[in-house]
Design a protein around this motif. Sequence first.
Motif, PDB file in Angstrom:
ATOM      1  N   SER A 161       0.864  -1.187   0.000  1.00 27.85           N
ATOM      2  CA  SER A 161       0.000   0.000   0.000  1.00 27.85           C
ATOM      3  C   SER A 161       0.896   1.231   0.000  1.00 27.85           C
ATOM      4  N   ILE A 162       0.430   2.255  -0.678  1.00 29.01           N
ATOM      5  CA  ILE A 162       1.175   3.520  -0.764  1.00 29.01           C
ATOM      6  C   ILE A 162       0.252   4.612  -0.244  1.00 29.01           C
ATOM      7  N   GLU A 163       0.647   5.239   0.836  1.00 33.60           N
ATOM      8  CA  GLU A 163      -0.180   6.259   1.489  1.00 33.60           C
ATOM      9  C   GLU A 163       0.706   7.375   2.009  1.00 33.60           C
ATOM     10  N   ALA A 164       0.553   8.563   1.481  1.00 30.22           N
ATOM     11  CA  ALA A 164       1.346   9.713   1.941  1.00 30.22           C
ATOM     12  C   ALA A 164       0.749  10.238   3.243  1.00 30.22           C
ATOM     13  N   GLU A 184      12.740  10.830   0.829  1.00 38.17           N
ATOM     14  CA  GLU A 184      13.195  10.364   2.147  1.00 38.17           C
ATOM     15  C   GLU A 184      12.312   9.256   2.713  1.00 38.17           C
ATOM     16  N   TYR A 185      11.029   9.299   2.424  1.00 39.35           N
ATOM     17  CA  TYR A 185      10.101   8.320   2.976  1.00 39.35           C
ATOM     18  C   TYR A 185       9.765   7.188   2.007  1.00 39.35           C
ATOM     19  N   GLU A 201       3.232  -5.044   2.830  1.00 43.45           N
ATOM     20  CA  GLU A 201       3.924  -3.954   3.513  1.00 43.45           C
ATOM     21  C   GLU A 201       3.386  -2.618   3.025  1.00 43.45           C
ATOM     22  N   ALA A 202       3.509  -1.633   3.903  1.00 44.47           N
ATOM     23  CA  ALA A 202       3.021  -0.296   3.593  1.00 44.47           C
ATOM     24  C   ALA A 202       4.179   0.661   3.378  1.00 44.47           C
ATOM     25  N   ILE A 203       3.998   1.544   2.434  1.00 41.62           N
ATOM     26  CA  ILE A 203       4.873   2.699   2.279  1.00 41.62           C
ATOM     27  C   ILE A 203       4.038   3.868   2.784  1.00 41.62           C
ATOM     28  N   SER A 204       4.489   4.456   3.889  1.00 42.20           N
ATOM     29  CA  SER A 204       3.694   5.494   4.537  1.00 42.20           C
ATOM     30  C   SER A 204       4.603   6.405   5.349  1.00 42.20           C
ATOM     31  N   TYR A 226       7.784  18.693  -0.892  1.00 31.06           N
ATOM     32  CA  TYR A 226       7.264  17.332  -1.018  1.00 31.06           C
ATOM     33  C   TYR A 226       8.228  16.399  -1.734  1.00 31.06           C
ATOM     34  N   GLU A 227       8.992  16.918  -2.707  1.00 34.85           N
ATOM     35  CA  GLU A 227       9.932  16.056  -3.430  1.00 34.85           C
ATOM     36  C   GLU A 227      10.963  15.470  -2.470  1.00 34.85           C
ATOM     37  N   VAL A 228      11.422  16.260  -1.537  1.00 34.69           N
ATOM     38  CA  VAL A 228      12.406  15.797  -0.545  1.00 34.69           C
ATOM     39  C   VAL A 228      11.762  14.782   0.390  1.00 34.69           C
TER      40      VAL A 228
END
Length: 115
Positions: free
Chosen positions: A56-59, A93-94, A74-77, A87-89
């Motif tokens: 999952s991809i969640e900002a 980074e995340y 797994e989550a990308i969060s 936001y690009e940085v």
Amino acid sequence: MASGSEVALAVEAFYLLQAEGINTRVVSFPSWELFESQTDEYKESVLPKSVKVRISIEAGVKQGWEKYLGEYGEAISIEKFGASAPYEVLFREYGFTKEAVVQKAKSVIARLKTV
């Protein structure tokens, strides 16, 4: 799996994974509530139980995605508050890059091979 603007990132990662011969699908999740109101057959067609590699991809926080990630997903969060930068940085980074999503998928694939 992603919602909102994160779907574009999922699509970018999709193309990279497909180019490497890794069968991939993108699930756009505009509404958990709408998804939950669907029939079990529909939900199974979108998120088959046989598909164990799920990302999952969640900002934002991953809270809520756990239900759809399954045992191995797994989550990308972003799990902390207060990060401040363009936001690009922050995205770099995340792990909100197509390369990071691909790496996360490969990591889950590798882990499943040992189970």
